[in-house]
Design a protein around this motif. Structure first.
Motif, short mmCIF file in Angstrom:
data_model
loop_
_atom_site.label_atom_id
_atom_site.label_comp_id
_atom_site.label_asym_id
_atom_site.label_seq_id
_atom_site.Cartn_x
_atom_site.Cartn_y
_atom_site.Cartn_z
N ALA A 177 0.84 -1.20 0.00
CA ALA A 177 0.00 0.00 0.00
C ALA A 177 0.88 1.25 0.00
O ALA A 177 2.04 1.21 0.43
CB ALA A 177 -0.91 -0.01 1.23
N ARG A 218 -3.30 9.15 -5.17
CA ARG A 218 -4.67 9.36 -4.74
C ARG A 218 -5.63 8.93 -5.83
O ARG A 218 -5.40 9.19 -7.01
CB ARG A 218 -4.90 10.82 -4.38
CG ARG A 218 -4.01 11.34 -3.27
CD ARG A 218 -4.23 12.83 -3.03
NE ARG A 218 -3.36 13.36 -2.00
CZ ARG A 218 -2.13 13.80 -2.21
NH1 ARG A 218 -1.63 13.77 -3.43
NH2 ARG A 218 -1.39 14.26 -1.21
N VAL A 273 -10.18 7.57 -6.09
CA VAL A 273 -11.38 7.15 -5.37
C VAL A 273 -11.33 5.65 -5.13
O VAL A 273 -10.69 4.90 -5.88
CB VAL A 273 -12.65 7.53 -6.14
CG1 VAL A 273 -12.77 9.04 -6.28
CG2 VAL A 273 -12.68 6.87 -7.52
N ASP A 274 -12.01 5.19 -4.08
CA ASP A 274 -12.01 3.76 -3.76
C ASP A 274 -13.03 2.98 -4.58
O ASP A 274 -12.82 1.80 -4.85
CB ASP A 274 -12.32 3.57 -2.27
CG ASP A 274 -11.24 4.15 -1.38
OD1 ASP A 274 -10.07 4.12 -1.79
OD2 ASP A 274 -11.58 4.64 -0.28
N THR A 275 -14.13 3.64 -4.96
CA THR A 275 -15.21 2.96 -5.68
C THR A 275 -15.63 3.80 -6.87
O THR A 275 -15.77 5.03 -6.75
CB THR A 275 -16.42 2.71 -4.76
OG1 THR A 275 -15.99 1.97 -3.61
CG2 THR A 275 -17.51 1.93 -5.49
N ARG A 303 -12.53 -5.90 -8.90
CA ARG A 303 -11.66 -5.33 -7.85
C ARG A 303 -10.25 -5.27 -8.43
O ARG A 303 -9.64 -6.31 -8.70
CB ARG A 303 -11.72 -6.23 -6.61
CG ARG A 303 -10.89 -5.78 -5.43
CD ARG A 303 -11.09 -6.78 -4.30
NE ARG A 303 -10.16 -6.59 -3.21
CZ ARG A 303 -10.36 -5.78 -2.19
NH1 ARG A 303 -11.49 -5.09 -2.12
NH2 ARG A 303 -9.46 -5.66 -1.23
N ARG A 329 -3.03 0.31 -4.85
CA ARG A 329 -4.24 0.69 -4.13
C ARG A 329 -5.43 0.01 -4.81
O ARG A 329 -5.50 -0.04 -6.04
CB ARG A 329 -4.40 2.21 -4.16
CG ARG A 329 -5.58 2.73 -3.34
CD ARG A 329 -5.78 4.23 -3.58
NE ARG A 329 -4.65 5.02 -3.16
CZ ARG A 329 -4.43 5.43 -1.92
NH1 ARG A 329 -5.26 5.09 -0.96
NH2 ARG A 329 -3.38 6.18 -1.63
N ILE A 330 -6.36 -0.52 -4.01
CA ILE A 330 -7.52 -1.22 -4.54
C ILE A 330 -8.57 -0.22 -5.01
O ILE A 330 -8.92 0.72 -4.29
CB ILE A 330 -8.13 -2.16 -3.49
CG1 ILE A 330 -7.12 -3.24 -3.09
CG2 ILE A 330 -9.42 -2.79 -4.02
CD1 ILE A 330 -6.76 -4.18 -4.21
N VAL A 331 -9.07 -0.42 -6.22
CA VAL A 331 -10.21 0.34 -6.74
C VAL A 331 -11.32 -0.66 -7.05
O VAL A 331 -11.12 -1.60 -7.83
CB VAL A 331 -9.84 1.14 -8.00
CG1 VAL A 331 -11.07 1.83 -8.57
CG2 VAL A 331 -8.76 2.16 -7.68
N GLN A 332 -12.48 -0.46 -6.44
CA GLN A 332 -13.63 -1.33 -6.67
C GLN A 332 -14.49 -0.72 -7.77
O GLN A 332 -14.94 0.42 -7.67
CB GLN A 332 -14.45 -1.46 -5.38
CG GLN A 332 -15.62 -2.41 -5.48
CD GLN A 332 -15.17 -3.86 -5.51
OE1 GLN A 332 -14.24 -4.25 -4.80
NE2 GLN A 332 -15.82 -4.67 -6.34
#
Length: 205
Positions: free
Chosen positions: A40, A124, A126-128, A176, A199-202
């Protein structure tokens, strides 16, 4: 006793750079984003903690410690903490005031703090996100200070790769994705060949 004798030196300056993610990033071969695990991102807190208590002569009487932090912030007290918002070099100035006489010792201590020398591996996003929605990926804060000609490489793990510090990408299928960002540079022996973080992006329908 003069004020110069009261405060002989600043004791215990600590520059705290907080690593909020575990472990150093893995080194890669040039252009390789597949063969190593990418941890990470490492988020560095640009904070300092300053302590002048051990420099105080107990017979001197009350003293006021005034700290000018170099970014427009001024703090008072024998111990202070401060976090900077911008990665740069700063000079902290300590002025000491003898309360009984009002005598001011300007620039009793000057402390250089440089946040531009640290390796920073972070981006940076967004996560989703929804399928087809453009996502901005921002690695503007990442740096390899000892390297020259640093290139930012992206692997979105969906068959698409690109380069640049600020890029956009739209995923075509839900899933994912462990998006990888790597810095690659060249320079003297101390320059790492590359570093990688993920970094994980869903992606949802």
């Amino acid at each position: 006793m003069t004020l110069r004798g009261l405060v002989r030196f600043l004791y215990g300056l600590m520059v705290l750079v907080g690593l909020l993610a575990a472990g150093p990033a893995a080194a890669q071969q040039a252009g390789d984003t597949l063969s190593v695990d990418c941890p990470a991102p490492r988020v560095l807190e640009m904070c300092v903690e300053l302590d002048a208590r051990r420099a105080i002569d107990p017979d001197a009487g009350p003293l006021t410690f005034r700290w000018t932090m170099g970014d427009g912030t001024q703090l008072t007290g024998p111990t202070v903490q401060h976090c900077y918002q911008r990665r740069a070099s700063y000079t902290i100035q300590l002025d000491v005031i003898e309360e009984a006489t009002g005598e001011v010792r300007t620039a009793e201590k000057l402390i250089p703090v440089d946040f531009t020398k640290e390796i920073v591996l972070n981006f940076r996003a967004v996560d989703t996100v929804r399928v087809g929605q453009p996502v901005t990926f921002d690695a503007l804060d990442s740096q390899l200070p000892l390297c020259q000609n640093v290139v930012v490489l992206w692997d979105f793990r969906d068959g698409y790769v690109t380069n640049g510090r600020l890029v956009q990408h739209a995923f075509r299928r839900p899933g994912r994705y462990a998006v990888r960002m790597s810095l690659r540079g060249n320079g003297p022996d101390a320059c790492p060949s590359s570093h990688c973080v993920s970094r994980i992006v869903q992606v949802i329908p």
